[in-house]
Design an enzyme around this catalytic site. Structure first.
Site, PDB file in Angstrom:
ATOM      1  N   SER A  14       1.013  -1.154  -0.473  1.00 41.40           N
ATOM      2  CA  SER A  14      -0.270   0.077  -0.142  1.00 41.40           C
ATOM      3  C   SER A  14       1.031   1.134  -0.536  1.00 41.40           C
ATOM      4  CB  SER A  14      -0.747  -0.097   1.487  1.00 41.40           C
ATOM      5  OG  SER A  14      -0.274  -0.204   2.396  1.00 41.40           O
ATOM      6  N   ARG A  15       1.878   1.432   0.671  1.00 39.00           N
ATOM      7  CA  ARG A  15       2.939   2.329  -0.059  1.00 39.00           C
ATOM      8  C   ARG A  15       4.176   2.070  -0.014  1.00 39.00           C
ATOM      9  NH1 ARG A  15       3.531   3.058   6.357  1.00 39.00           N
ATOM     10  NH2 ARG A  15       1.875   1.550   6.894  1.00 39.00           N
ATOM     11  N   ASN A  87       7.024  -8.357   1.281  1.00 39.88           N
ATOM     12  CA  ASN A  87       7.494  -6.847   2.001  1.00 39.88           C
ATOM     13  C   ASN A  87       7.611  -6.404   2.652  1.00 39.88           C
ATOM     14  OD1 ASN A  87       8.501  -4.453   0.161  1.00 39.88           O
ATOM     15  ND2 ASN A  87       6.576  -3.707   0.680  1.00 39.88           N
ATOM     16  N   TYR A 152      15.082  -5.691  14.819  1.00 36.90           N
ATOM     17  CA  TYR A 152      14.453  -6.163  13.444  1.00 36.90           C
ATOM     18  C   TYR A 152      15.790  -6.431  12.715  1.00 36.90           C
ATOM     19  CZ  TYR A 152      14.434  -3.393   9.467  1.00 36.90           C
ATOM     20  OH  TYR A 152      14.396  -3.681   7.414  1.00 36.90           O
ATOM     21  N   ALA A 154      17.791  -9.198  13.384  1.00 35.69           N
ATOM     22  CA  ALA A 154      17.291 -10.466  13.774  1.00 35.69           C
ATOM     23  C   ALA A 154      16.329 -10.570  13.061  1.00 35.69           C
ATOM     24  CB  ALA A 154      17.220 -10.943  15.476  1.00 35.69           C
ATOM     25  N   ILE A 185      16.405   3.904   2.413  1.00 39.91           N
ATOM     26  CA  ILE A 185      15.671   3.556   1.171  1.00 39.91           C
ATOM     27  C   ILE A 185      14.485   4.958   1.695  1.00 39.91           C
ATOM     28  CG2 ILE A 185      13.996   3.035  -0.683  1.00 39.91           C
ATOM     29  CD1 ILE A 185      16.720   1.907  -0.859  1.00 39.91           C
TER      30      ILE A 185
HETATM   31  P1  NDP Z   1       6.868   1.129   5.039  1.00 40.08           P
HETATM   32  O1  NDP Z   1       6.545   1.793   6.506  1.00 40.08           O
HETATM   33  O2  NDP Z   1       6.828   2.625   4.438  1.00 40.08           O
HETATM   34  O3  NDP Z   1       5.422   0.462   4.658  1.00 40.08           O
HETATM   35  C1  NDP Z   1       5.237  -1.195   5.439  1.00 40.08           C
HETATM   36  C2  NDP Z   1       3.724  -1.230   4.232  1.00 40.08           C
HETATM   37  O4  NDP Z   1       4.137  -2.856   4.877  1.00 40.08           O
HETATM   38  C3  NDP Z   1       2.752  -0.625   4.978  1.00 40.08           C
HETATM   39  O5  NDP Z   1       2.356  -1.254   3.338  1.00 40.08           O
HETATM   40  C4  NDP Z   1       2.289  -1.423   5.484  1.00 40.08           C
HETATM   41  O6  NDP Z   1       0.343  -1.621   5.656  1.00 40.08           O
HETATM   42  C5  NDP Z   1       2.514  -3.786   5.257  1.00 40.08           C
HETATM   43  N1  NDP Z   1       2.651  -3.923   7.211  1.00 40.08           N
HETATM   44  C6  NDP Z   1       2.893  -3.207   8.175  1.00 40.08           C
HETATM   45  N2  NDP Z   1       3.379  -4.455   9.111  1.00 40.08           N
HETATM   46  C7  NDP Z   1       1.630  -5.217   8.279  1.00 40.08           C
HETATM   47  C8  NDP Z   1       1.146  -6.675   8.533  1.00 40.08           C
HETATM   48  N3  NDP Z   1       1.538  -6.905   9.559  1.00 40.08           N
HETATM   49  N4  NDP Z   1       0.582  -7.221   7.694  1.00 40.08           N
HETATM   50  C9  NDP Z   1       0.677  -6.822   6.107  1.00 40.08           C
HETATM   51  N5  NDP Z   1       1.025  -5.402   6.163  1.00 40.08           N
HETATM   52  C10 NDP Z   1       1.552  -4.540   7.421  1.00 40.08           C
HETATM   53  O7  NDP Z   1       8.145   0.216   5.165  1.00 40.08           O
HETATM   54  P2  NDP Z   1       8.738   0.377   3.651  1.00 40.08           P
HETATM   55  O8  NDP Z   1       8.471   0.580   2.181  1.00 40.08           O
HETATM   56  O9  NDP Z   1      10.438   0.736   4.409  1.00 40.08           O
HETATM   57  O10 NDP Z   1       9.339  -1.127   3.448  1.00 40.08           O
HETATM   58  C11 NDP Z   1       9.053  -1.961   3.266  1.00 40.08           C
HETATM   59  C12 NDP Z   1       9.992  -3.680   3.425  1.00 40.08           C
HETATM   60  O11 NDP Z   1      11.690  -3.186   2.905  1.00 40.08           O
HETATM   61  C13 NDP Z   1       9.463  -3.651   4.913  1.00 40.08           C
HETATM   62  O12 NDP Z   1      10.179  -4.796   4.804  1.00 40.08           O
HETATM   63  C14 NDP Z   1      11.260  -3.224   4.831  1.00 40.08           C
HETATM   64  O13 NDP Z   1      11.896  -3.998   6.292  1.00 40.08           O
HETATM   65  C15 NDP Z   1      12.050  -3.278   4.495  1.00 40.08           C
HETATM   66  N6  NDP Z   1      13.070  -2.626   4.094  1.00 40.08           N
HETATM   67  C16 NDP Z   1      13.295  -0.959   4.336  1.00 40.08           C
HETATM   68  C17 NDP Z   1      14.120   0.180   4.314  1.00 40.08           C
HETATM   69  C18 NDP Z   1      14.406   1.090   4.392  1.00 40.08           C
HETATM   70  O14 NDP Z   1      14.978   2.227   4.245  1.00 40.08           O
HETATM   71  N7  NDP Z   1      13.230   1.782   3.716  1.00 40.08           N
HETATM   72  C19 NDP Z   1      15.313  -0.502   4.072  1.00 40.08           C
HETATM   73  C20 NDP Z   1      15.864  -2.027   4.232  1.00 40.08           C
HETATM   74  C21 NDP Z   1      14.616  -3.227   4.247  1.00 40.08           C
HETATM   75  P3  NDP Z   1      -0.530  -1.350   6.853  1.00 40.08           P
HETATM   76  O15 NDP Z   1       0.103  -0.274   8.094  1.00 40.08           O
HETATM   77  O16 NDP Z   1      -1.959  -0.742   6.033  1.00 40.08           O
HETATM   78  O17 NDP Z   1       0.026  -2.733   7.511  1.00 40.08           O
END
Ligand code: NDP
Length: 244
Positions: A14-15, A87, A152, A154, A185
């Site tokens: 979603s984002r 993701n 995180y 781990a 990111i």
């Molecule tokens: P955001 O916080 O921008 O987005 C997280 C997304 O995950 C949202 O769509 C949220 O939607 C969803 N989400 C969270 N918890 C749950 C759940 N329990 N069930 C279903 N959906 C869930 O995160 P990023 O885009 O920054 O990160 C995406 C991925 O990339 C993550 O796994 C993160 O660990 C990884 N990552 C990010 C980095 C960064 O610097 N940003 C670096 C390295 C890895 P909703 O709230 O509606 O559930």
């Protein structure tokens, strides 16, 4: 349009990074199931993707029963499930001594058990069809560790072990399993970084800047597509040269 006719499920679509991945897979011709806990957010994202046939689903990936139902619904609604992108993820950062049990549990349950739940549910259909791609979004901190992120890091290191093990188990069924490890990111997750912290971080990155979700999405598209047919069990680091 190399993914024409294929169905992709993107958790956390979603984002942030997940939305960029959903957009990229849709651009490549896939129909995308966008998953988040917030139903309106998931549907809004699905509605804005290019092409037809996308759908938003509300599900918490940490709940195995909910995930089993989600995968059944996607297979019924969209006719298949060919590409799974794990993701969804979150952080609850703190120094080790200050980490609460619930900070540990929610991060491991979402980032690691969530991926286990979806892979177990989705691989049933993929095994029958003798084809599938699983792409897990881990992190460079799963490789290097990071102060204040024991939970995180781990979870992300665990995701790498899960990727490699499942890749070995499912290869003979035509299912390829890989991970992408982004560096820093710019998304909601990293929005709290101060300008000063961003400047310091950028100076530690060979390419001299933080990443964008659009830096990650094409790599996932590649791993989902025909060009990656001989790649499995790998971790592709996409961090602008932060860890070399
Ligand atoms: P955001 O916080 O921008 O987005 C997280 C997304 O995950 C949202 O769509 C949220 O939607 C969803 N989400 C969270 N918890 C749950 C759940 N329990 N069930 C279903 N959906 C869930 O995160 P990023 O885009 O920054 O990160 C995406 C991925 O990339 C993550 O796994 C993160 O660990 C990884 N990552 C990010 C980095 C960064 O610097 N940003 C670096 C390295 C890895 P909703 O709230 O509606 O559930």
């Amino acid at each position: 349009m190399e993914l024409n006719g294929q169905v992709a499920l993107v958790t956390g679509g979603s984002r942030g990074i997940g939305l960029a991945i959903a957009r990229e897979l849709a651009t490549a011709g896939a129909r995308v199931a966008v998953v988040g806990r917030n139903a309106a957010g998931a549907q809004r994202a699905a509605d804005e993707l290019p092409g037809d046939g996308h759908r938003g689903y509300s599900a918490d990936v940490s709940n195995a029963e909910v995930v089993n139902g989600l995968v059944r619904a996607v297979e019924e609604d969209l006719g298949s499930l060919d590409i799974l992108v794990n993701n969804a993820g979150l952080t609850r950062d703190n120094l080790l001594m200050r980490l609460k049990d619930e900070d540990w549990d929610v991060v491991l349950d979402t980032n690691l058990k969530g991926a286990f739940n979806t892979i177990r549910a989705a691989s049933r259909g993929m095994m029958k069809r003798r084809a599938g791609r699983v792409i897990n979004i881990t992190s460079v901190v799963g490789i290097t560790g990071n102060k204040g992120q024991a939970n995180y890091a781990a979870s992300k290191a665990g995701l790498i072990g899960l990727t490699k093990s499942v890749a070995r188990e499912l290869a003979s069924r035509g299912i390829l399993v890989n991970a992408v490890a982004p560096g820093y990111i710019q998304t909601d997750m990293t929005a709290e970084l101060t300008g000063e912290a961003r400047t310091t971080l950028s100076s530690q990155i060979a390419l001299g800047r933080l990443g964008k979700p659009e830096d990650i999405a094409p790599v996932v598209r590649f791993l989902a597509g025909p060009g990656a047919a001989y790649i499995t069990g790998q971790v592709l680091v996409v961090d602008g040269g932060m860890v070399i």
